[in-house]
Structure formats: C-alpha cells, structure tokens
Design a protein around this motif. Structure first.
Motif, short mmCIF file in Angstrom:
data_model
loop_
_atom_site.label_atom_id
_atom_site.label_comp_id
_atom_site.label_asym_id
_atom_site.label_seq_id
_atom_site.Cartn_x
_atom_site.Cartn_y
_atom_site.Cartn_z
N LEU A 1 0.83 -1.20 0.00
CA LEU A 1 0.00 0.00 0.00
C LEU A 1 0.87 1.25 0.00
O LEU A 1 0.65 2.18 -0.79
CB LEU A 1 -0.94 0.01 1.21
N GLU A 2 1.87 1.29 0.85
CA GLU A 2 2.75 2.46 0.90
C GLU A 2 3.56 2.60 -0.38
O GLU A 2 3.81 3.71 -0.85
CB GLU A 2 3.69 2.39 2.11
N LYS A 3 3.98 1.48 -0.97
CA LYS A 3 4.71 1.55 -2.24
C LYS A 3 3.81 2.15 -3.33
O LYS A 3 4.23 3.03 -4.07
CB LYS A 3 5.19 0.17 -2.66
N CYS A 4 2.57 1.70 -3.38
CA CYS A 4 1.63 2.24 -4.36
C CYS A 4 1.38 3.72 -4.12
O CYS A 4 1.36 4.52 -5.07
CB CYS A 4 0.32 1.46 -4.29
N ARG A 5 1.22 4.10 -2.88
CA ARG A 5 1.00 5.51 -2.55
C ARG A 5 2.18 6.37 -2.99
O ARG A 5 2.00 7.44 -3.55
CB ARG A 5 0.78 5.68 -1.05
N ARG A 6 3.38 5.90 -2.72
CA ARG A 6 4.56 6.67 -3.11
C ARG A 6 4.70 6.75 -4.62
O ARG A 6 5.06 7.80 -5.17
CB ARG A 6 5.81 6.06 -2.49
N ASP A 7 4.43 5.63 -5.31
CA ASP A 7 4.53 5.61 -6.77
C ASP A 7 3.52 6.55 -7.42
O ASP A 7 3.75 7.05 -8.52
CB ASP A 7 4.34 4.19 -7.30
N ASN A 8 2.38 6.76 -6.77
CA ASN A 8 1.31 7.60 -7.32
C ASN A 8 1.21 8.94 -6.62
O ASN A 8 0.17 9.61 -6.73
CB ASN A 8 -0.02 6.85 -7.24
N MET A 9 2.25 9.33 -5.90
CA MET A 9 2.31 10.62 -5.23
C MET A 9 1.11 10.85 -4.31
O MET A 9 0.54 11.94 -4.25
CB MET A 9 2.45 11.74 -6.26
N PHE A 10 0.69 9.81 -3.61
CA PHE A 10 -0.38 9.86 -2.61
C PHE A 10 -1.70 10.36 -3.17
O PHE A 10 -2.49 11.00 -2.46
CB PHE A 10 0.05 10.68 -1.39
N ALA A 11 -1.97 10.09 -4.44
CA ALA A 11 -3.25 10.47 -5.04
C ALA A 11 -4.36 9.65 -4.37
O ALA A 11 -4.29 8.42 -4.33
CB ALA A 11 -3.24 10.20 -6.54
N PRO A 12 -5.40 10.32 -3.81
CA PRO A 12 -6.41 9.60 -3.05
C PRO A 12 -7.25 8.63 -3.87
O PRO A 12 -7.83 7.70 -3.31
CB PRO A 12 -7.29 10.71 -2.47
N TRP A 13 -7.34 8.80 -5.18
CA TRP A 13 -8.15 7.91 -6.00
C TRP A 13 -7.36 6.71 -6.51
O TRP A 13 -7.91 5.84 -7.17
CB TRP A 13 -8.73 8.68 -7.19
#
Length: 76
Positions: free
Chosen positions: A28-40
């Motif tokens: 989850l954190e890897k995905c958030r970082r890869d997507n610049m914490f985009a909420p969608w």
C-alpha cells in the motif's frame, strides 16, 4: 505474522503499523509513493489493508469478550 521484524525494519514501517496487517501495508505504501499519494489511486490495496485491520479488531474484541466471560464464571 506474515512479515518478520527484519522485513518491517527494511521497509521502514513505523512502529504503530507493525501489526498483523503489515504484510499489506508495505505494498500500500509503495503504491502511494509511486502515485504521489493520489487519493483515487491504490483503492484495492487500501481496501485490503483496511479489511485486515477490521478483521484484526473483531478478533481482539472476541478474545476480550471471552476473557470477560471466563472471569465472570470464576467470580460466580
């Protein structure tokens, strides 16, 4: 636990998140970082992590209720 203490330290998981759902927090954190914490973004990962947290909460409450009932039976 599905993730060892060493793996959690290497992934730099904050201590507050080092629980039974840490194996889901890492992607989850890897995905958030890869997507610049985009909420969608990362909805599937977030849902999986939150569901794990809920199941863990329910498990702890069941254990607490069982202990409470056992103590009541001993006191009677």
């Amino acid at each position: 636990m599905k993730v060892s203490q060493k793996e959690m330290a290497e992934a730099k998981i904050p201590h507050i998140y080092r629980d039974f759902c840490a194996h889901l927090w890492i992607p989850l954190e890897k995905c958030r970082r890869d997507n610049m914490f985009a909420p969608w973004k990362c909805g599937d990962e977030r849902h999986g992590y939150e569901e794990c947290q809920y199941r863990e909460y329910v498990r702890r409450m069941k254990i607490a209720e069982l202990k409470r009932r056992q103590e009541q039976e001993r006191d009677e």
